[in-house]
Design a protein around this motif. Structure first.
Motif, PDB file in Angstrom:
ATOM      1  N   ILE A  74      37.236  -2.060 -80.896  1.00 44.76           N
ATOM      2  CA  ILE A  74      36.168  -2.348 -79.953  1.00 44.76           C
ATOM      3  C   ILE A  74      36.003  -3.846 -79.661  1.00 44.76           C
ATOM      4  O   ILE A  74      35.794  -4.253 -78.518  1.00 44.76           O
ATOM      5  N   ALA A  75      36.117  -4.699 -80.700  1.00 44.47           N
ATOM      6  CA  ALA A  75      35.764  -6.112 -80.523  1.00 44.47           C
ATOM      7  C   ALA A  75      36.645  -6.880 -79.522  1.00 44.47           C
ATOM      8  O   ALA A  75      36.127  -7.695 -78.767  1.00 44.47           O
ATOM      9  N   PRO A  76      37.962  -6.627 -79.499  1.00 47.36           N
ATOM     10  CA  PRO A  76      38.770  -7.409 -78.552  1.00 47.36           C
ATOM     11  C   PRO A  76      38.367  -7.165 -77.090  1.00 47.36           C
ATOM     12  O   PRO A  76      38.584  -8.019 -76.237  1.00 47.36           O
ATOM     13  N   TRP A 104      50.511 -15.139 -69.372  1.00 47.59           N
ATOM     14  CA  TRP A 104      50.602 -14.471 -70.669  1.00 47.59           C
ATOM     15  C   TRP A 104      49.237 -13.829 -70.963  1.00 47.59           C
ATOM     16  O   TRP A 104      48.226 -14.534 -71.011  1.00 47.59           O
ATOM     17  N   VAL A 105      49.228 -12.516 -71.130  1.00 47.41           N
ATOM     18  CA  VAL A 105      48.003 -11.781 -71.448  1.00 47.41           C
ATOM     19  C   VAL A 105      47.966 -11.599 -72.964  1.00 47.41           C
ATOM     20  O   VAL A 105      48.923 -11.095 -73.561  1.00 47.41           O
ATOM     21  N   VAL A 106      46.862 -12.048 -73.572  1.00 44.42           N
ATOM     22  CA  VAL A 106      46.772 -12.027 -75.035  1.00 44.42           C
ATOM     23  C   VAL A 106      46.447 -10.634 -75.550  1.00 44.42           C
ATOM     24  O   VAL A 106      45.483 -10.008 -75.113  1.00 44.42           O
ATOM     25  N   HIS A 107      47.268 -10.177 -76.475  1.00 47.89           N
ATOM     26  CA  HIS A 107      47.049  -8.939 -77.224  1.00 47.89           C
ATOM     27  C   HIS A 107      46.584  -7.785 -76.331  1.00 47.89           C
ATOM     28  O   HIS A 107      45.530  -7.185 -76.588  1.00 47.89           O
ATOM     29  N   PRO A 108      47.362  -7.465 -75.313  1.00 51.03           N
ATOM     30  CA  PRO A 108      46.946  -6.395 -74.390  1.00 51.03           C
ATOM     31  C   PRO A 108      47.428  -5.038 -74.869  1.00 51.03           C
ATOM     32  O   PRO A 108      48.319  -4.955 -75.719  1.00 51.03           O
ATOM     33  N   PRO A 109      46.881  -3.957 -74.310  1.00 52.21           N
ATOM     34  CA  PRO A 109      47.572  -2.680 -74.470  1.00 52.21           C
ATOM     35  C   PRO A 109      48.945  -2.863 -73.800  1.00 52.21           C
ATOM     36  O   PRO A 109      49.023  -3.489 -72.742  1.00 52.21           O
ATOM     37  N   GLY A 110      50.011  -2.380 -74.437  1.00 51.73           N
ATOM     38  CA  GLY A 110      51.338  -2.523 -73.828  1.00 51.73           C
ATOM     39  C   GLY A 110      51.920  -3.917 -73.971  1.00 51.73           C
ATOM     40  O   GLY A 110      52.572  -4.415 -73.058  1.00 51.73           O
TER      41      GLY A 110
END
Ligand code: ZN
Length: 238
Positions: free
Chosen positions: A124-126, A169-175
Motif C-alpha cells: 500500500i505505501a508505495p 525511469w519509473v521507480v519501482h513500478p508494476p512491471g
C-alpha cells in the motif's frame, strides 16, 4: 541510447523528501560517480510526515528540506529544488505539470526519474496518492508539455525553450524491466536515508528489511546471489 550510458544531466522528480532515497538513491550515486549532474525536484516539503506533531508545519517543512539536502549530498547531488505544494494534497493538475515542465526546460535533462503513476496492489505505501499524482504529472510534463512550444506559453515567455527528454525511469513500478546493481554503493544509500532523522529513527533497524527488499529486486533482475538492486521501468520517450 543504451540504458546504462552515463548522461550529462538527470532530473529526479518525487513527491516527498525521502522518496528518492528509498526508491533510487543507490542508482543516483552510481550516476553522479559517472559524472552525471543530478537535480532533485520535490513537489512537497513533506510537512505531513511523521507520527507526532510537536513542531509547526513550517518548522517541519524547513527541517525536511534540510534533511533532503543532506541526503542528496551523500550521493553527490547539490541541486535540490522544492515546489512547496501541500503535502497530502498533490493532484496531477495542469499547474503542477507546468511547474515540473518549467524545471525540465531549465535543467534540460537527458533522463528524468519519476514515481510510478500506476498503483501497486502488492503493497500500500508505495502508492501514496501524492506519489501517483507526481508520477502522472511528471510523465505529462515530459510528454507533451516540456517539448511542446504551445504548452504553457508562459514558459516560453520566461525564456524557456522546449526540451525533449529522451528517457524516463519509473521507480519501482508494476512491471519493472530494469534492475540497477547498487551493492557497491548501498552504504551511501543508507547514509542518505539516515539523513531523514525526523522520519526514520533508526536506519540500522531498517537495514535488514532494506537489504531483503534490494536482494529480492536483484533476484527478479537475474543478478547473482548476494547482489542488491533498485528496480525501474525504463521508458523510451524520444
Ligand atoms: Zn513519499
Amino acid at each position: 541510447m543504451p540504458v546504462d550510458e552515463a548522461v550529462e544531466r538527470a532530473l529526479v522528480v518525487m513527491a516527498h523528501p525521502d522518496d528518492v532515497d528509498f526508491g533510487c538513491a543507490g542508482t543516483v550515486a552510481l550516476w553522479t560517480d559517472a559524472g552525471t549532474e543530478v537535480t532533485y525536484l520535490m513537489v512537497t516539503d513533506g510537512e505531513a510526515g511523521g507520527d507526532e506533531r510537536s513542531t509547526t508545519t513550517e518548522e517541519t517543512a524547513e527541517l525536511r528540506r534540510a534533511e533532503q539536502r543532506k541526503a542528496a549530498a551523500a550521493v553527490g547531488v547539490t541541486d535540490v529544488r522544492f515546489l512547496g505544494r501541500p503535502d497530502g494534497r498533490v493532484l496531477p493538475t495542469l499547474d503542477l505539470r507546468r511547474d515540473i515542465a518549467r524545471v525540465i526546460r531549465q535543467v534540460r535533462p537527458q533522463r528524468v526519474v519519476i514515481p510510478s503513476p500506476e498503483r501497486d496492489w502488492s503493497a500500500i505505501a508505495p502508492s501514496h496518492p501524492d506519489h501517483l499524482a507526481t508520477g502522472e504529472a511528471g510523465i505529462n510534463a515530459v510528454y507533451p508539455d516540456a517539448r511542446n512550444p504551445h504548452a504553457h506559453p508562459e514558459l516560453l515567455a520566461e525564456g524557456l525553450r522546449p526540451w525533449s527528454v529522451p528517457e524516463v525511469w519509473v521507480v519501482h513500478p508494476p512491471g519493472a524491466d530494469h534492475y540497477t546493481d547498487v551493492t557497491d554503493v548501498i552504504d551511501r544509500k543508507f547514509t542518505a536515508l539516515a539523513a531523514h532523522a525526523s522520519q526514520i529513527a533508526d536506519v540500522a533497524a531498517l537495514e535488514a528489511d532494506l537489504r531483503g527488499w534490494h536482494a529480492a529486486n536483484a533476484a527478479r533482475g537475474g543478478l547473482p546471489e548476494g547482489r542488491l538492486a533498485e528496480a525501474f521501468r525504463v521508458v523510451d520517450t524520444r
